[in-house]
Structures are given as structure tokens and as C-alpha cells.
Design a protein around this motif. Structure first.
Motif: not given
Length: 138
Positions: A18, A22, A55
Motif C-alpha cells: 500500500i 501510494s 493501513t
């Protein structure tokens, strides 16, 4: 052992995948400020950039399972859940504000907002800005 393996896989996704996505989305967003003749802006890009805010705290719960083999104490779970709720609100508000500011900025630069959905995008997921209105139809 199965519980620890699942926790490890999920935690790796939260800690490595993640944030990497990003990061690359952040680099991709730099194109919004190159002011080409055509800019396709997606509000979702802000959500992707800010996703690690949600997350990473969940990965704490995963690490707890990996190292102890048990769920985190309820007190820690409640704190993380509260943080994540505030993070969702922050991301939602940030996405709206960033979208409004960027669209205003780009229109003040002389770009036109096309009324149709850009090719390759689902309806409502992206906005196409062009320097000349004729480019909206190609």
C-alpha cells in the motif's frame, strides 16, 4: 501457525504494498502540475496517496498477532479503531478540499472542464481538463 501466516501476509501488504502504491501515485500526481494541453484529474488519487494513514495502524494489529500469536488487547484495538475513524474523516475531507482547490486552480490557468468522461475511465471517476475546448471531443 496458520493465524500467524495470514497475519504476516496481510501485514506485508499493509506495510509494503500500500505505501509503495501510494508513493507511485504521488509521483503520478506530479503530472497535474506540468500543465500539458490535456490533464485527466482523478479525485481517487488523493485517497490512494493517503491510504497508508489507515493501513499502517492496522499493521500494528498484525504485528501483534505475528509476535505473540494472540489478538491485541482490546484497549489497543479501540485506540486503533478510533484513529482509523478519524483518518477516514480526514481523508474524505482532504479529498473534497483538494479536489475543489485543484479544479479552481486549473480553471484559473485557462483550462476548460470537459463534460464527458475521459476515455478509459468510469463515469464520475475522473475529469478531463483541456487548454482548448476542441480537444474535449477527440
Amino acid at each position: 501457525m496458520k493465524k500467524k501466516l495470514i497475519a504476516l501476509l496481510v501485514t506485508l501488504i499493509f506495510v509494503i504494498v500500500i505505501p509503495t502504491i501510494s508513493y507511485y501515485q504521488f509521483i503520478e500526481c506530479a503530472q497535474y502540475f506540468t500543465y500539458n494541453t490535456e490533464i485527466i484529474y482523478s479525485r481517487f488519487s488523493i485517497v490512494v496517496i493517503l491510504a497508508p494513514i489507515i493501513t499502517i495502524p492496522f499493521s500494528i494489529l498484525g504485528f501483534y498477532i505475528i509476535f505473540t500469536g494472540e489478538l491485541a488487547p482490546e484497549k489497543i484495538q479501540k485506540k486503533i479503531n478510533t484513529f482509523v475513524i478519524y483518518a477516514f474523516i480526514f481523508i474524505f475531507v482532504s479529498t473534497i478540499i483538494a479536489s475543489m482547490l485543484y479544479t479552481h486552480h486549473i480553471e484559473s490557468k485557462g483550462y476548460y472542464k470537459c463534460k464527458s468522461t475521459p476515455i478509459g475511465w468510469s463515469a464520475g471517476t475522473a475529469i478531463k481538463f483541456v487548454i482548448d475546448e476542441k480537444l474535449c471531443f477527440r
